[in-house]
Design a protein around this motif. Structure first.
Motif, short mmCIF file in Angstrom:
data_model
loop_
_atom_site.label_atom_id
_atom_site.label_comp_id
_atom_site.label_asym_id
_atom_site.label_seq_id
_atom_site.Cartn_x
_atom_site.Cartn_y
_atom_site.Cartn_z
N PRO A 343 0.82 -1.21 0.00
CA PRO A 343 0.00 0.00 0.00
C PRO A 343 0.85 1.26 0.00
O PRO A 343 1.87 1.34 0.70
CB PRO A 343 -0.81 -0.14 1.29
N ALA A 344 0.46 2.23 -0.79
CA ALA A 344 1.19 3.50 -0.87
C ALA A 344 0.62 4.51 0.10
O ALA A 344 -0.60 4.65 0.23
CB ALA A 344 1.13 4.05 -2.29
N THR A 345 1.49 5.22 0.79
CA THR A 345 1.07 6.28 1.71
C THR A 345 1.83 7.57 1.42
O THR A 345 2.05 8.38 2.31
CB THR A 345 1.32 5.85 3.17
N SER A 346 2.24 7.74 0.17
CA SER A 346 2.99 8.94 -0.21
C SER A 346 2.91 9.11 -1.71
O SER A 346 2.54 8.19 -2.44
CB SER A 346 4.45 8.84 0.23
N TRP A 347 3.28 10.30 -2.18
CA TRP A 347 3.33 10.58 -3.62
C TRP A 347 4.73 10.38 -4.17
O TRP A 347 4.91 10.30 -5.37
CB TRP A 347 2.85 12.00 -3.90
N VAL A 348 5.72 10.32 -3.30
CA VAL A 348 7.11 10.03 -3.67
C VAL A 348 7.50 8.72 -3.00
O VAL A 348 7.29 8.56 -1.80
CB VAL A 348 8.07 11.15 -3.24
N ALA A 349 8.06 7.81 -3.76
CA ALA A 349 8.44 6.51 -3.21
C ALA A 349 9.43 6.67 -2.07
O ALA A 349 10.38 7.46 -2.17
CB ALA A 349 9.04 5.63 -4.29
N PRO A 350 9.25 5.94 -0.97
CA PRO A 350 10.15 6.07 0.18
C PRO A 350 11.60 5.70 -0.12
O PRO A 350 12.50 6.14 0.59
CB PRO A 350 9.54 5.09 1.20
N ASN A 351 11.84 4.90 -1.18
CA ASN A 351 13.22 4.50 -1.49
C ASN A 351 13.90 5.45 -2.46
O ASN A 351 14.98 5.17 -2.96
CB ASN A 351 13.26 3.07 -2.04
N ILE A 352 13.29 6.60 -2.71
CA ILE A 352 13.87 7.64 -3.57
C ILE A 352 14.37 8.77 -2.68
O ILE A 352 13.72 9.10 -1.67
CB ILE A 352 12.79 8.18 -4.54
N PRO A 353 15.53 9.38 -2.96
CA PRO A 353 15.99 10.51 -2.16
C PRO A 353 14.90 11.57 -2.01
O PRO A 353 14.37 12.07 -3.00
CB PRO A 353 17.18 11.05 -2.96
N GLY A 354 14.55 11.87 -0.78
CA GLY A 354 13.48 12.82 -0.50
C GLY A 354 12.14 12.17 -0.26
O GLY A 354 11.19 12.84 0.17
N GLY A 355 12.03 10.87 -0.51
CA GLY A 355 10.77 10.17 -0.29
C GLY A 355 10.58 9.79 1.17
O GLY A 355 11.55 9.53 1.89
N LYS A 356 9.34 9.76 1.62
CA LYS A 356 9.05 9.43 3.01
C LYS A 356 7.65 8.84 3.10
O LYS A 356 6.68 9.43 2.61
CB LYS A 356 9.14 10.68 3.89
N ALA A 357 7.54 7.66 3.68
CA ALA A 357 6.23 7.04 3.86
C ALA A 357 5.39 7.85 4.83
O ALA A 357 5.90 8.50 5.74
CB ALA A 357 6.41 5.61 4.36
N GLY A 358 4.06 7.81 4.64
CA GLY A 358 3.16 8.44 5.59
C GLY A 358 2.78 9.87 5.30
O GLY A 358 2.09 10.49 6.10
N THR A 359 3.21 10.43 4.17
CA THR A 359 2.85 11.81 3.86
C THR A 359 1.37 11.93 3.49
O THR A 359 0.81 13.02 3.55
CB THR A 359 3.71 12.37 2.71
N CYS A 360 0.74 10.82 3.11
CA CYS A 360 -0.68 10.82 2.77
C CYS A 360 -1.49 10.39 3.99
O CYS A 360 -1.58 9.21 4.31
CB CYS A 360 -0.95 9.87 1.59
N GLN A 361 -2.09 11.35 4.69
CA GLN A 361 -2.81 11.03 5.93
C GLN A 361 -4.16 10.40 5.68
O GLN A 361 -4.76 9.81 6.59
CB GLN A 361 -2.98 12.30 6.77
#
Length: 544
Positions: A343-361
């Protein structure tokens, strides 16, 4: 990639890339009598060109990765760029870049790989009337706008461009290319490993049509023959001078529709493969197969978009929140593509520089909150059906049927799937009046690529092409990242742009794909690219 939106049908739902050796340990080398180590790979039947300038989908790029070398390549484990054809890439201000190219490199036809070969390729791509898929990648280089001209709705040139070359490209000497951008961009060097930035031989520009089927590359392999729709073959170059070349001699790609290569893998004819959803459980229950499996979470994002350019329920952020919270993402994944996504919880993948899981509340399943959000939005129009648009693909249709079922179950909204072979053209033409599938995997490892290329437009009136989205704060954050003095600062600024998306909620992240590859005992060192999900063919080893 803007290709990603259109592109990302590229890596669609399943990574079906499949490779193999022959059923024996050797094969005859083109009738020469010499034995050759041959790897067999699966190729999608939707590949229609092998011209790097016009290639923007996963299968094309997978082939071209061993036929061409870029100025930079990306580390198979971390995704970080490193110089390859480039000896050095330097800048003092992120505006003017000086690229030194290694001496003595050649194309497979003997032409030199030099500064002119890159300028030649980039100018051809950037010239609007050539209608190359990777044209827009050169928009940051000075002189791009003067090369575009104007076209009608059918793509016919109505006003010719004012220029035929990028004023920001200057060949300083045979091995030195100077690039001047329209504005500073700290991430420019990171982009340069993407397919669209490959060089071009003079002979290719002289006969572009021939190069769509038999490109003249500078990489370790040369295309021998392409019987389009059936088979593509390539052989290793004997005069290749750089270090990254596999230990096998030939590649034989057989073309398949969808995930239909799996039976050939089961029969022992392929060395790598991925099962279709209905055979996933069986494959994972087989102890022998399971012992030969590689899984890696990738940056391949599937998400739901809305026609924000039209009046309707999608105008309401509360409606979009309701749809998102009504979807049990893990349940959908388990039912249709078990083990092949998270499941995705962000618009930028967490494994990309600058990506972070959980940005989509609002990406967490919460049917109670979903119902409340729908009520706040004014409900769904009585008697109407929610149209969900997508491309023609069996797995995608099964996946979005499960998404639609969740929306009906938890919000009482009836839906209709509308698959189309013209999906991408219809999306660009803004013909949708409902939700629609989108997919994106990055061209290069930087959070900016998930943000600017997908959502930025600079057009307050019309917004970006596919969604009609515009937010001045988002545009400001992207520009702040572009103007940053160094890449670390840029990444931080781009992350602020993602926070604007989190507030505006224009699209709904659904899942990030896992790339899953089963392999035979005839190959080893199976590595998966961390952001594209493709098998790293240069690292794959033939063990017989």
């Amino acid at each position: 990639m803007k290709r990603g939106l259109a592109v990302s049908a590229a890596l669609a739902m399943l990574a079906t890339a499949a490779c193999s050796s022959n059923s024996g340990s050797t094969s005859e080398d083109g009738g020469s009598g010499d034995t050759a180590k041959t790897i067999h790979l699966a190729l999608g039947q939707d590949v229609d060109t092998l011209l790097p300038m016009d290639s923007s989908v996963g299968d094309n790029i997978g082939v071209l990765d061993v036929v061409f070398d870029g100025l930079v390549r990306y580390d198979a484990k971390t995704g970080k760029p490193y110089n390859y054809v480039a000896q050095s890439i330097q800048t003092k201000d992120n505006l003017v870049w000086t690229i030194k190219i290694k001496d003595g490199l050649t194309f497979s036809n003997g032409e030199p790989v030099d500064a002119a070969s890159f300028a030649r390729s980039w100018n051809y791509s950037a010239y609007g009337p050539n209608a190359m898929a990777n044209n827009y990648y050169f928009k940051r280089i000075k002189g791009y706008d003067a090369m575009q001209g104007e076209t009608d709705d059918d793509g016919n040139v109505t006003v010719k461009p004012k220029a035929k070359s990028l004023s920001g490209l200057k060949v300083i000497d045979p091995q030195t290319l100077q690039v001047t951008l329209t504005a500073p961009f700290a991430g420019f060097s990171i982009m340069l490993g993407y397919t669209g930035f490959y060089p071009a031989a003079k002979a290719c520009i002289a006969d572009i049509k021939a190069c769509t089927k038999k490109p003249i590359g500078n990489g370790p392999f040369v295309i021998d023959n392409w019987n389009q729709g059936t088979e593509l073959t390539a052989s290793k170059r004997k005069d290749y001078k750089l270090s990254e070349t596999p230990n096998y001699d030939k590649i034989d790609w057989k073309e398949y529709a969808g995930s239909s290569s799996w039976p050939d893998f089961q029969a022992g004819d392929l060395d790598l493969g991925a099962p279709p959803p209905e055979q996933w459980q069986q494959a994972n229950s087989d102890p022998d197969l399971s012992s030969r499996k590689v899984t890696k979470e990738t940056a391949d994002l599937t998400y739901l978009g809305f026609p924000l350019y039209k009046k309707g329920p999608w105008d309401s952020i509360d409606f979009r929140k309701a749809i998102s919270m009504a979807i049990d993402r893990q349940k959908v994944i388990n039912a249709v593509i078990p083990g092949q996504s998270v499941p995705a919880t962000s618009w930028v993948a967490p494994n990309i520089p600058g990506g972070k899981a959980g940005t989509c509340q609002w990406c967490t399943f919460n049917p109670t909150a979903a119902k409340a959000a729908l009520a706040k939005a004014g409900g769904w129009p009585a008697g109407q059906t929610l149209n969900i648009y997508l491309g023609k693909d069996d797995t995608s249709e099964a996946y979005f049927k499960a998404i639609g079922d969740q929306i009906t179950l938890n919000l009482g909204i009836k839906y209709k799937l509308i698959p189309s072979e013209d999906f991408f053209a219809e999306r660009s033409a803004r013909k949708f009046d409902g939700a629609f599938r989108n997919n994106w995997f990055p061209d290069y490892p930087l959070n900016e690529n998930f943000l600017a290329e997908v959502y930025a437009s600079g057009d307050p009136k019309n917004g970006n092409t596919n969604f009609g989205y515009y937010d001045a704060a988002f545009e400001k954050a992207i520009k702040a990242g572009d103007d940053a003095p160094d890449i670390d600062t840029a990444i931080t600024k781009y992350a602020q742009a993602e926070q604007v998306l989190a507030k505006d909620f224009p699209t709904i992240p659904l899942d990030y794909s896992n790339s899953v590859t089963f392999y035979s005992d005839r190959v080893d060192n199976v590595a998966i690219n961390p952001f594209s999900g493709a098998t790293e063919l240069r690292l794959l080893k033939y063990v017989g």
